[in-house]
Design an enzyme around this catalytic site. Sequence first.
Site, PDB file in Angstrom:
ATOM      1  N   GLY A  19       0.804  -1.233   0.000  1.00  0.00           N
ATOM      2  CA  GLY A  19       0.000   0.000   0.000  1.00  0.00           C
ATOM      3  C   GLY A  19       0.828   1.270   0.000  1.00  0.00           C
ATOM      4  N   ASP A  39       7.176  -4.194   9.274  1.00  0.00           N
ATOM      5  CA  ASP A  39       5.775  -4.590   9.097  1.00  0.00           C
ATOM      6  C   ASP A  39       5.453  -5.815   9.954  1.00  0.00           C
ATOM      7  OD1 ASP A  39       3.721  -3.625   6.601  1.00  0.00           O
ATOM      8  OD2 ASP A  39       3.145  -5.458   7.696  1.00  0.00           O
ATOM      9  N   ASP A  64       5.901  -5.644  15.266  1.00  0.00           N
ATOM     10  CA  ASP A  64       4.628  -4.982  15.578  1.00  0.00           C
ATOM     11  C   ASP A  64       4.952  -3.613  16.179  1.00  0.00           C
ATOM     12  OD1 ASP A  64       2.253  -4.100  16.676  1.00  0.00           O
ATOM     13  OD2 ASP A  64       1.820  -5.951  17.779  1.00  0.00           O
ATOM     14  N   ARG A 153     -16.374   6.046  12.235  1.00  0.00           N
ATOM     15  CA  ARG A 153     -14.924   6.147  12.434  1.00  0.00           C
ATOM     16  C   ARG A 153     -14.577   6.554  13.861  1.00  0.00           C
ATOM     17  NH1 ARG A 153     -16.051   6.979   7.291  1.00  0.00           N
ATOM     18  NH2 ARG A 153     -14.498   6.832   5.608  1.00  0.00           N
ATOM     19  N   TYR A 156     -11.049   4.922  14.538  1.00  0.00           N
ATOM     20  CA  TYR A 156     -10.069   5.324  13.512  1.00  0.00           C
ATOM     21  C   TYR A 156      -9.870   6.850  13.510  1.00  0.00           C
ATOM     22  CZ  TYR A 156      -7.802   5.579   8.919  1.00  0.00           C
ATOM     23  OH  TYR A 156      -6.927   5.831   7.883  1.00  0.00           O
TER      24      TYR A 156
HETATM   25  P1  NAD Z   1      -2.720  -1.156   4.095  1.00  0.00           P
HETATM   26  O1  NAD Z   1      -3.617  -1.931   5.004  1.00  0.00           O
HETATM   27  O2  NAD Z   1      -2.706  -1.484   2.644  1.00  0.00           O
HETATM   28  O3  NAD Z   1      -1.218  -1.210   4.642  1.00  0.00           O
HETATM   29  C1  NAD Z   1      -0.942  -1.025   6.015  1.00  0.00           C
HETATM   30  C2  NAD Z   1       0.323  -1.809   6.367  1.00  0.00           C
HETATM   31  O4  NAD Z   1       0.563  -1.630   7.772  1.00  0.00           O
HETATM   32  C3  NAD Z   1       0.153  -3.326   6.121  1.00  0.00           C
HETATM   33  O5  NAD Z   1       1.284  -3.838   5.431  1.00  0.00           O
HETATM   34  C4  NAD Z   1       0.063  -3.893   7.540  1.00  0.00           C
HETATM   35  O6  NAD Z   1       0.556  -5.221   7.670  1.00  0.00           O
HETATM   36  C5  NAD Z   1       0.904  -2.883   8.332  1.00  0.00           C
HETATM   37  N1  NAD Z   1       0.579  -2.918   9.764  1.00  0.00           N
HETATM   38  C6  NAD Z   1      -0.665  -2.928  10.317  1.00  0.00           C
HETATM   39  N2  NAD Z   1      -0.556  -2.998  11.652  1.00  0.00           N
HETATM   40  C7  NAD Z   1       0.780  -3.041  11.945  1.00  0.00           C
HETATM   41  C8  NAD Z   1       1.529  -3.127  13.144  1.00  0.00           C
HETATM   42  N3  NAD Z   1       0.924  -3.208  14.348  1.00  0.00           N
HETATM   43  N4  NAD Z   1       2.881  -3.131  13.076  1.00  0.00           N
HETATM   44  C9  NAD Z   1       3.512  -3.075  11.869  1.00  0.00           C
HETATM   45  N5  NAD Z   1       2.860  -2.994  10.697  1.00  0.00           N
HETATM   46  C10 NAD Z   1       1.511  -2.972  10.743  1.00  0.00           C
HETATM   47  O7  NAD Z   1      -3.122   0.369   4.355  1.00  0.00           O
HETATM   48  P2  NAD Z   1      -2.829   1.714   3.514  1.00  0.00           P
HETATM   49  O8  NAD Z   1      -4.094   2.093   2.850  1.00  0.00           O
HETATM   50  O9  NAD Z   1      -1.569   1.593   2.731  1.00  0.00           O
HETATM   51  O10 NAD Z   1      -2.639   2.721   4.735  1.00  0.00           O
HETATM   52  C11 NAD Z   1      -1.384   3.180   5.168  1.00  0.00           C
HETATM   53  C12 NAD Z   1      -1.599   4.353   6.139  1.00  0.00           C
HETATM   54  O11 NAD Z   1      -2.331   5.369   5.469  1.00  0.00           O
HETATM   55  C13 NAD Z   1      -2.442   3.966   7.366  1.00  0.00           C
HETATM   56  O12 NAD Z   1      -1.928   4.628   8.503  1.00  0.00           O
HETATM   57  C14 NAD Z   1      -3.812   4.479   7.023  1.00  0.00           C
HETATM   58  O13 NAD Z   1      -4.589   4.768   8.164  1.00  0.00           O
HETATM   59  C15 NAD Z   1      -3.462   5.734   6.235  1.00  0.00           C
HETATM   60  N6  NAD Z   1      -4.534   6.192   5.350  1.00  0.00           N
HETATM   61  C16 NAD Z   1      -5.008   5.400   4.337  1.00  0.00           C
HETATM   62  C17 NAD Z   1      -6.069   5.868   3.537  1.00  0.00           C
HETATM   63  C18 NAD Z   1      -6.626   5.061   2.407  1.00  0.00           C
HETATM   64  O14 NAD Z   1      -7.676   5.446   1.869  1.00  0.00           O
HETATM   65  N7  NAD Z   1      -6.010   3.970   2.007  1.00  0.00           N
HETATM   66  C19 NAD Z   1      -6.587   7.153   3.769  1.00  0.00           C
HETATM   67  C20 NAD Z   1      -6.088   7.918   4.794  1.00  0.00           C
HETATM   68  C21 NAD Z   1      -5.058   7.430   5.585  1.00  0.00           C
END
Ligand code: NAD
Length: 263
Positions: A19, A39, A64, A153, A156
């Site tokens: 992501g 990760d 973690d 939310r 979140y």
């Molecule tokens: P995603 O779920 O595709 O990727 C998140 C990654 O974080 C995953 O690889 C997961 O394994 C890792 N992760 C989760 N918990 C963890 C932990 N405790 N320790 C280590 N790694 C951990 O999500 P994304 O969409 O790429 O989101 C990335 C960031 O962007 C997040 O903080 C999310 O809240 C933020 N965000 C995303 C969006 C969206 O629309 N996708 C919008 C606003 C903010």
Amino acid sequence: MTSEDIGTPVAVVTGGARGIGLEIGRWFLANGHRVALIDIDGTTLTATATHLDNPARVLPVHADVADPQQVQAAVEAVARRFGRIDALINNAGVAVFKPIAETSFAEWRQVMATNLDGAFLCTQACVPLMRQGGGGSVVNIASISGLRASTLRVAYGTSKAALIHLTRQQAVELGTVGIRVNAIAPGPVETEMARQVHTAAIRADYHDTIPLNRYGTTGEIAAAVGFLCSAAASYVNGQVLAVDGGFDAAGVGLPALRRDALA
Ligand code: NAD
């Protein structure tokens, strides 16, 4: 480590297996950095490191971010391998979209532990090495949900609002030792997380209320992170940059206005 390596800057990206985090890692690699991807998902992390195929410059670390001992061990692994940290991107995050009454305390805690505790712990662990190198830059990946409340939310959005305030606390204190701390508040971005929690109705609503009329891309978030970590942002500290297609700026009436403009 060769003497050339010692001069190569290092970025640590949490949640870097996929992501937005993976795209941020790619940005730093393309811009002359070595990268540590931290990760919790070991399988995806290993596959990502194999795919990036750059063992000299990519260090996958299975940990973690919500666990203080694991965070400490992860940062020690980065220190042993790369010897410096110039940028930390607190990107690891989880989303639970549920009504208040249906959000369990365990879900609330999991969201807070990852999205808020994780950024606190990782920053605390990285700062000593950043200071040794003369400073650096931290970017916390918040969300538009931390700036504007919306339904489902409770956990979140609250975790991301707290992360935005944590950003300011960190910026004020760490700015004095040469570490700038800023946040990005992405709007909706096409990733696995968005696919899991955005229903068709939510997707349509986002399109309606975003002036640019679309989701953002992971590359657009990574470019903004890269800017905040670059010399071009050397006087930017304690700010929240919404990368959201204008969502945060918009009020009511946008779909009607758009229809009028197209008429
Ligand atoms: P995603 O779920 O595709 O990727 C998140 C990654 O974080 C995953 O690889 C997961 O394994 C890792 N992760 C989760 N918990 C963890 C932990 N405790 N320790 C280590 N790694 C951990 O999500 P994304 O969409 O790429 O989101 C990335 C960031 O962007 C997040 O903080 C999310 O809240 C933020 N965000 C995303 C969006 C969206 O629309 N996708 C919008 C606003 C903010």
